[in-house]
Design a protein around this motif. Structure first.
Motif, PDB file in Angstrom:
ATOM      1  N   GLU A 165       0.845  -1.198   0.000  1.00 41.42           N
ATOM      2  CA  GLU A 165       0.000   0.000   0.000  1.00 41.42           C
ATOM      3  C   GLU A 165       0.883   1.251   0.000  1.00 41.42           C
ATOM      4  OE1 GLU A 165      -4.129   0.679   2.315  1.00 41.42           O
ATOM      5  OE2 GLU A 165      -2.381   0.426   3.630  1.00 41.42           O
ATOM      6  N   LEU A 166       0.616   2.146  -0.931  1.00 39.70           N
ATOM      7  CA  LEU A 166       1.333   3.421  -0.963  1.00 39.70           C
ATOM      8  C   LEU A 166       0.786   4.323   0.141  1.00 39.70           C
ATOM      9  CD1 LEU A 166       3.309   5.385  -2.360  1.00 39.70           C
ATOM     10  CD2 LEU A 166       1.410   6.067  -3.834  1.00 39.70           C
ATOM     11  N   VAL A 167       1.671   4.804   0.997  1.00 39.45           N
ATOM     12  CA  VAL A 167       1.267   5.623   2.137  1.00 39.45           C
ATOM     13  C   VAL A 167       1.447   7.111   1.828  1.00 39.45           C
ATOM     14  CG1 VAL A 167       1.777   6.172   4.553  1.00 39.45           C
ATOM     15  CG2 VAL A 167       1.836   3.780   3.759  1.00 39.45           C
ATOM     16  N   SER A 168       2.592   7.462   1.235  1.00 39.98           N
ATOM     17  CA  SER A 168       2.882   8.878   1.000  1.00 39.98           C
ATOM     18  C   SER A 168       3.967   9.005  -0.054  1.00 39.98           C
ATOM     19  CB  SER A 168       3.345   9.542   2.297  1.00 39.98           C
ATOM     20  OG  SER A 168       3.671  10.898   2.083  1.00 39.98           O
ATOM     21  N   THR A 169       3.950  10.117  -0.763  1.00 40.15           N
ATOM     22  CA  THR A 169       5.056  10.462  -1.652  1.00 40.15           C
ATOM     23  C   THR A 169       5.536  11.857  -1.292  1.00 40.15           C
ATOM     24  OG1 THR A 169       3.704  11.482  -3.381  1.00 40.15           O
ATOM     25  CG2 THR A 169       4.037   9.092  -3.505  1.00 40.15           C
ATOM     26  N   ILE A 170       6.791  12.142  -1.647  1.00 42.51           N
ATOM     27  CA  ILE A 170       7.342  13.456  -1.336  1.00 42.51           C
ATOM     28  C   ILE A 170       8.339  13.871  -2.401  1.00 42.51           C
ATOM     29  CG2 ILE A 170       9.166  12.488   0.132  1.00 42.51           C
ATOM     30  CD1 ILE A 170       8.777  15.045   1.913  1.00 42.51           C
ATOM     31  N   ARG A 171       8.321  15.167  -2.701  1.00 45.02           N
ATOM     32  CA  ARG A 171       9.243  15.753  -3.657  1.00 45.02           C
ATOM     33  C   ARG A 171       9.470  17.185  -3.218  1.00 45.02           C
ATOM     34  NH1 ARG A 171      10.425  15.208  -9.384  1.00 45.02           N
ATOM     35  NH2 ARG A 171      10.820  17.232 -10.347  1.00 45.02           N
ATOM     36  N   ASN A 172      10.724  17.614  -3.194  1.00 49.06           N
ATOM     37  CA  ASN A 172      11.061  18.980  -2.780  1.00 49.06           C
ATOM     38  C   ASN A 172      10.487  19.293  -1.408  1.00 49.06           C
ATOM     39  OD1 ASN A 172      12.168  21.543  -3.013  1.00 49.06           O
ATOM     40  ND2 ASN A 172      10.450  22.378  -4.189  1.00 49.06           N
ATOM     41  N   ASN A 173      10.516  18.311  -0.541  1.00 52.67           N
ATOM     42  CA  ASN A 173      10.042  18.416   0.842  1.00 52.67           C
ATOM     43  C   ASN A 173       8.559  18.783   0.923  1.00 52.67           C
ATOM     44  OD1 ASN A 173      10.729  17.942   3.521  1.00 52.67           O
ATOM     45  ND2 ASN A 173      10.980  20.117   3.951  1.00 52.67           N
ATOM     46  N   ILE A 174       7.837  18.489  -0.158  1.00 51.05           N
ATOM     47  CA  ILE A 174       6.387  18.692  -0.156  1.00 51.05           C
ATOM     48  C   ILE A 174       5.737  17.353  -0.477  1.00 51.05           C
ATOM     49  CG2 ILE A 174       4.442  19.872  -1.246  1.00 51.05           C
ATOM     50  CD1 ILE A 174       6.430  22.110  -1.998  1.00 51.05           C
ATOM     51  N   ALA A 181       5.242  13.320   5.833  1.00 54.10           N
ATOM     52  CA  ALA A 181       6.506  12.971   5.184  1.00 54.10           C
ATOM     53  C   ALA A 181       7.380  14.215   5.068  1.00 54.10           C
ATOM     54  CB  ALA A 181       6.247  12.374   3.816  1.00 54.10           C
ATOM     55  N   SER A 182       8.673  14.022   5.185  1.00 50.89           N
ATOM     56  CA  SER A 182       9.606  15.144   5.037  1.00 50.89           C
ATOM     57  C   SER A 182      10.942  14.614   4.538  1.00 50.89           C
ATOM     58  CB  SER A 182       9.771  15.897   6.360  1.00 50.89           C
ATOM     59  OG  SER A 182      10.321  15.054   7.355  1.00 50.89           O
ATOM     60  N   GLN A 183      11.825  15.528   4.180  1.00 55.28           N
ATOM     61  CA  GLN A 183      13.142  15.113   3.731  1.00 55.28           C
ATOM     62  C   GLN A 183      14.177  16.124   4.189  1.00 55.28           C
ATOM     63  OE1 GLN A 183      11.897  15.661  -0.605  1.00 55.28           O
ATOM     64  NE2 GLN A 183      14.066  16.142  -0.761  1.00 55.28           N
ATOM     65  N   ASP A 184      15.390  15.635   4.374  1.00 58.03           N
ATOM     66  CA  ASP A 184      16.533  16.488   4.710  1.00 58.03           C
ATOM     67  C   ASP A 184      17.620  16.160   3.712  1.00 58.03           C
ATOM     68  OD1 ASP A 184      18.846  17.649   5.755  1.00 58.03           O
ATOM     69  OD2 ASP A 184      18.208  17.363   7.815  1.00 58.03           O
ATOM     70  N   ASN A 185      17.764  17.015   2.709  1.00 59.24           N
ATOM     71  CA  ASN A 185      18.734  16.733   1.647  1.00 59.24           C
ATOM     72  C   ASN A 185      20.157  16.689   2.188  1.00 59.24           C
ATOM     73  OD1 ASN A 185      16.554  16.711  -0.077  1.00 59.24           O
ATOM     74  ND2 ASN A 185      16.989  18.722  -0.975  1.00 59.24           N
ATOM     75  N   ALA A 186      20.455  17.504   3.158  1.00 61.25           N
ATOM     76  CA  ALA A 186      21.810  17.530   3.716  1.00 61.25           C
ATOM     77  C   ALA A 186      22.172  16.196   4.364  1.00 61.25           C
ATOM     78  CB  ALA A 186      21.939  18.661   4.724  1.00 61.25           C
ATOM     79  N   LYS A 187      21.165  15.514   4.895  1.00 65.39           N
ATOM     80  CA  LYS A 187      21.403  14.211   5.526  1.00 65.39           C
ATOM     81  C   LYS A 187      21.061  13.049   4.605  1.00 65.39           C
ATOM     82  CE  LYS A 187      20.655  15.886  10.234  1.00 65.39           C
ATOM     83  NZ  LYS A 187      19.876  15.731  11.496  1.00 65.39           N
ATOM     84  N   ASN A 188      20.630  13.377   3.386  1.00 67.26           N
ATOM     85  CA  ASN A 188      20.244  12.324   2.424  1.00 67.26           C
ATOM     86  C   ASN A 188      19.238  11.357   3.051  1.00 67.26           C
ATOM     87  OD1 ASN A 188      21.282  12.541  -0.261  1.00 67.26           O
ATOM     88  ND2 ASN A 188      21.899  10.401  -0.155  1.00 67.26           N
TER      89      ASN A 188
END
Length: 127
Positions: free
Chosen positions: A47-56, A70-77
């Motif tokens: 089941e797909l729960v979430s997608t994220i791109r550009n921290n959105i 969902a979130s992302q930290d590019n500096a921490k990959n």
């Protein structure tokens, strides 16, 4: 070699929170990267729960809207999935993936594996 390694799963009671992490190696996470979180519960399809791109986040499963972020930290990959107000029906193995096929079609009874999928982390929510 691409590797995605999830962590942060565990056993909690209903109403509690967890934050899953997905550490990426082998490619650079940036604002154009498309990442996803999936889950696999026994007897249920992947089941797909979430997608994220550009921290959105671009997508949330209806049953998790307002509870998961969902979130992302590019500096921490690294990408994250914050899960609040957990319910027993959220019990599953959670996978991160650089794979958005789940937006187009069902992935069947077993989540895929491979270079762009993590090994999964178990989340168990008791009543």
């Amino acid at each position: 070699e691409v590797q995605l390694v999830e962590s942060g799963g565990g056993s909690v009671q209903a109403g509690e929170s967890l934050r899953l992490s997905c550490k990426i190696s082998g490619f650079t996470l940036d604002d154009e990267s498309d990442m996803a979180w999936y889950r696999q519960a026994p007897g249920y399809e992947c089941e797909l729960v979430s997608t994220i791109r550009n921290n959105i986040s671009q997508y949330y499963l209806d049953s998790v809207k307002g509870r998961f972020t969902a979130s992302q930290d590019n500096a921490k990959n690294t990408v994250y999935l914050r899960m609040d107000r957990l319910k027993p029906e959220d019990t599953a193995v959670y996978f991160c993936a650089a794979d958005l096929r789940g937006l187009e079609y069902g992935l069947g009874t077993t989540c895929p594996s491979g270079d762009y999928w993590g090994q999964g982390t178990q989340v168990t929510v008791s009543k």
